[in-house]
Motif scaffolding. Sequence first.
Motif, PDB file in Angstrom:
ATOM      1  N   ARG A 165      -8.236 -31.759 -92.862  1.00 24.69           N
ATOM      2  CA  ARG A 165      -7.896 -33.182 -92.989  1.00 24.69           C
ATOM      3  C   ARG A 165      -8.175 -33.837 -91.657  1.00 24.69           C
ATOM      4  O   ARG A 165      -7.641 -33.441 -90.631  1.00 24.69           O
ATOM      5  N   LEU A 166      -9.034 -34.841 -91.652  1.00 24.14           N
ATOM      6  CA  LEU A 166      -9.434 -35.518 -90.422  1.00 24.14           C
ATOM      7  C   LEU A 166      -8.581 -36.768 -90.217  1.00 24.14           C
ATOM      8  O   LEU A 166      -8.788 -37.786 -90.873  1.00 24.14           O
ATOM      9  N   ASP A 167      -7.640 -36.658 -89.294  1.00 23.62           N
ATOM     10  CA  ASP A 167      -6.768 -37.785 -88.972  1.00 23.62           C
ATOM     11  C   ASP A 167      -6.977 -38.300 -87.551  1.00 23.62           C
ATOM     12  O   ASP A 167      -6.519 -39.391 -87.233  1.00 23.62           O
ATOM     13  N   GLY A 217     -13.683 -39.634 -96.724  1.00 20.80           N
ATOM     14  CA  GLY A 217     -13.680 -40.021 -95.322  1.00 20.80           C
ATOM     15  C   GLY A 217     -12.707 -39.228 -94.487  1.00 20.80           C
ATOM     16  O   GLY A 217     -12.676 -39.341 -93.267  1.00 20.80           O
ATOM     17  N   ARG A 218     -11.915 -38.384 -95.149  1.00 16.61           N
ATOM     18  CA  ARG A 218     -10.878 -37.617 -94.448  1.00 16.61           C
ATOM     19  C   ARG A 218     -10.934 -36.121 -94.660  1.00 16.61           C
ATOM     20  O   ARG A 218     -10.373 -35.379 -93.854  1.00 16.61           O
ATOM     21  N   ASP A 219     -11.510 -35.633 -95.752  1.00 11.09           N
ATOM     22  CA  ASP A 219     -11.410 -34.218 -96.097  1.00 11.09           C
ATOM     23  C   ASP A 219     -12.746 -33.505 -96.058  1.00 11.09           C
ATOM     24  O   ASP A 219     -13.735 -33.989 -96.605  1.00 11.09           O
ATOM     25  N   VAL A 220     -12.746 -32.344 -95.421  1.00  2.00           N
ATOM     26  CA  VAL A 220     -13.925 -31.494 -95.328  1.00  2.00           C
ATOM     27  C   VAL A 220     -13.528 -30.091 -95.772  1.00  2.00           C
ATOM     28  O   VAL A 220     -12.520 -29.555 -95.304  1.00  2.00           O
ATOM     29  N   ASP A 221     -14.297 -29.502 -96.675  1.00  2.00           N
ATOM     30  CA  ASP A 221     -14.125 -28.096 -97.030  1.00  2.00           C
ATOM     31  C   ASP A 221     -15.179 -27.310 -96.280  1.00  2.00           C
ATOM     32  O   ASP A 221     -16.363 -27.649 -96.305  1.00  2.00           O
ATOM     33  N   LEU A 222     -14.746 -26.245 -95.600  1.00  2.00           N
ATOM     34  CA  LEU A 222     -15.630 -25.426 -94.794  1.00  2.00           C
ATOM     35  C   LEU A 222     -15.618 -23.999 -95.333  1.00  2.00           C
ATOM     36  O   LEU A 222     -14.552 -23.415 -95.515  1.00  2.00           O
ATOM     37  N   HIS A 223     -16.790 -23.456 -95.575  1.00  2.00           N
ATOM     38  CA  HIS A 223     -16.928 -22.113 -96.131  1.00  2.00           C
ATOM     39  C   HIS A 223     -16.933 -21.098 -94.988  1.00  2.00           C
ATOM     40  O   HIS A 223     -17.972 -20.718 -94.471  1.00  2.00           O
ATOM     41  N   LEU A 224     -15.746 -20.644 -94.610  1.00  5.53           N
ATOM     42  CA  LEU A 224     -15.612 -19.714 -93.486  1.00  5.53           C
ATOM     43  C   LEU A 224     -15.889 -18.265 -93.878  1.00  5.53           C
ATOM     44  O   LEU A 224     -16.202 -17.467 -93.008  1.00  5.53           O
ATOM     45  N   THR A 225     -15.763 -17.917 -95.096  1.00  3.79           N
ATOM     46  CA  THR A 225     -15.818 -16.563 -95.674  1.00  3.79           C
ATOM     47  C   THR A 225     -14.424 -15.941 -95.637  1.00  3.79           C
ATOM     48  O   THR A 225     -13.609 -16.245 -94.771  1.00  3.79           O
ATOM     49  N   ASP A 226     -14.196 -15.078 -96.582  1.00  9.54           N
ATOM     50  CA  ASP A 226     -12.908 -14.402 -96.693  1.00  9.54           C
ATOM     51  C   ASP A 226     -12.606 -13.591 -95.437  1.00  9.54           C
ATOM     52  O   ASP A 226     -11.498 -13.624 -94.906  1.00  9.54           O
ATOM     53  N   MET A 281     -17.234 -46.319 -88.880  1.00  9.62           N
ATOM     54  CA  MET A 281     -17.622 -44.998 -89.315  1.00  9.62           C
ATOM     55  C   MET A 281     -16.374 -44.122 -89.415  1.00  9.62           C
ATOM     56  O   MET A 281     -15.565 -44.080 -88.488  1.00  9.62           O
ATOM     57  N   THR A 282     -16.201 -43.462 -90.551  1.00 17.07           N
ATOM     58  CA  THR A 282     -15.044 -42.579 -90.724  1.00 17.07           C
ATOM     59  C   THR A 282     -15.209 -41.324 -89.868  1.00 17.07           C
ATOM     60  O   THR A 282     -16.319 -40.995 -89.430  1.00 17.07           O
ATOM     61  N   LEU A 283     -14.113 -40.626 -89.674  1.00 17.86           N
ATOM     62  CA  LEU A 283     -14.169 -39.376 -88.917  1.00 17.86           C
ATOM     63  C   LEU A 283     -15.061 -38.351 -89.610  1.00 17.86           C
ATOM     64  O   LEU A 283     -15.818 -37.631 -88.957  1.00 17.86           O
ATOM     65  N   ALA A 284     -14.996 -38.299 -90.937  1.00 18.08           N
ATOM     66  CA  ALA A 284     -15.847 -37.359 -91.674  1.00 18.08           C
ATOM     67  C   ALA A 284     -17.317 -37.734 -91.515  1.00 18.08           C
ATOM     68  O   ALA A 284     -18.176 -36.855 -91.338  1.00 18.08           O
ATOM     69  N   ALA A 285     -17.625 -39.017 -91.561  1.00 10.39           N
ATOM     70  CA  ALA A 285     -19.014 -39.458 -91.379  1.00 10.39           C
ATOM     71  C   ALA A 285     -19.505 -39.115 -89.982  1.00 10.39           C
ATOM     72  O   ALA A 285     -20.660 -38.716 -89.803  1.00 10.39           O
ATOM     73  N   ARG A 286     -18.622 -39.240 -89.005  1.00  7.99           N
ATOM     74  CA  ARG A 286     -18.996 -38.885 -87.632  1.00  7.99           C
ATOM     75  C   ARG A 286     -19.275 -37.386 -87.512  1.00  7.99           C
ATOM     76  O   ARG A 286     -20.273 -36.974 -86.909  1.00  7.99           O
ATOM     77  N   ALA A 287     -18.417 -36.567 -88.108  1.00 12.60           N
ATOM     78  CA  ALA A 287     -18.634 -35.111 -88.081  1.00 12.60           C
ATOM     79  C   ALA A 287     -19.923 -34.741 -88.805  1.00 12.60           C
ATOM     80  O   ALA A 287     -20.718 -33.937 -88.311  1.00 12.60           O
ATOM     81  N   ASP A 304      -9.685 -33.661 -84.614  1.00 10.69           N
ATOM     82  CA  ASP A 304      -9.984 -32.955 -85.858  1.00 10.69           C
ATOM     83  C   ASP A 304     -11.492 -32.834 -86.074  1.00 10.69           C
ATOM     84  O   ASP A 304     -11.969 -31.868 -86.670  1.00 10.69           O
ATOM     85  N   VAL A 305     -12.261 -33.800 -85.584  1.00  5.50           N
ATOM     86  CA  VAL A 305     -13.728 -33.707 -85.653  1.00  5.50           C
ATOM     87  C   VAL A 305     -14.189 -32.538 -84.798  1.00  5.50           C
ATOM     88  O   VAL A 305     -15.036 -31.736 -85.217  1.00  5.50           O
ATOM     89  N   ASP A 306     -13.608 -32.407 -83.604  1.00  6.09           N
ATOM     90  CA  ASP A 306     -13.945 -31.266 -82.740  1.00  6.09           C
ATOM     91  C   ASP A 306     -13.593 -29.945 -83.415  1.00  6.09           C
ATOM     92  O   ASP A 306     -14.329 -28.958 -83.298  1.00  6.09           O
TER      93      ASP A 306
END
Length: 126
Positions: free
Chosen positions: A80-82, A43-52, A1-7, A86-88
């Motif tokens: 970037r999940l390495d 499997g490595r990249d997540v975009d998160l919508h934090l707001t401006d 399971m990739t780190l992104a899949a785990r998150a 990074d999951v945390d």
Amino acid sequence: MTLAARALAQLATWPDLMEAAPSCGTGQALSSAYGEIAHFHSGRDVDLHLTDRAIRRLAGDLKRFAAIRVVPGSSWVTIRLDASADVDLVLSLTSVALKAHQGGPAEDRAVPSGCNDGRGVGFLRT
């Protein structure tokens, strides 16, 4: 399971989040009642919508993490999940994103829509 899949698997159990199709058309997404929160593009990249507003408030802290890409003019950050840490980081920042979205539409300046991957400005693909 990739780190992104785990998150993604962990976040999918949160009661305020539901799986959705990403507006950019790539990968998988999580949304809240207030809109899109996260896009899992690989499997490595997540975009998160934090707001401006949240990005401006946390700018100094966000710059301390090599795993985070802050793109000027975007209300999304790319992570970037390495490593497991990074999951945390994704989990913590998702909590921040949910809180930021609960305030409703930002009263500050309008930002371009679309995640960083959809805008072609996330981490470079290797």
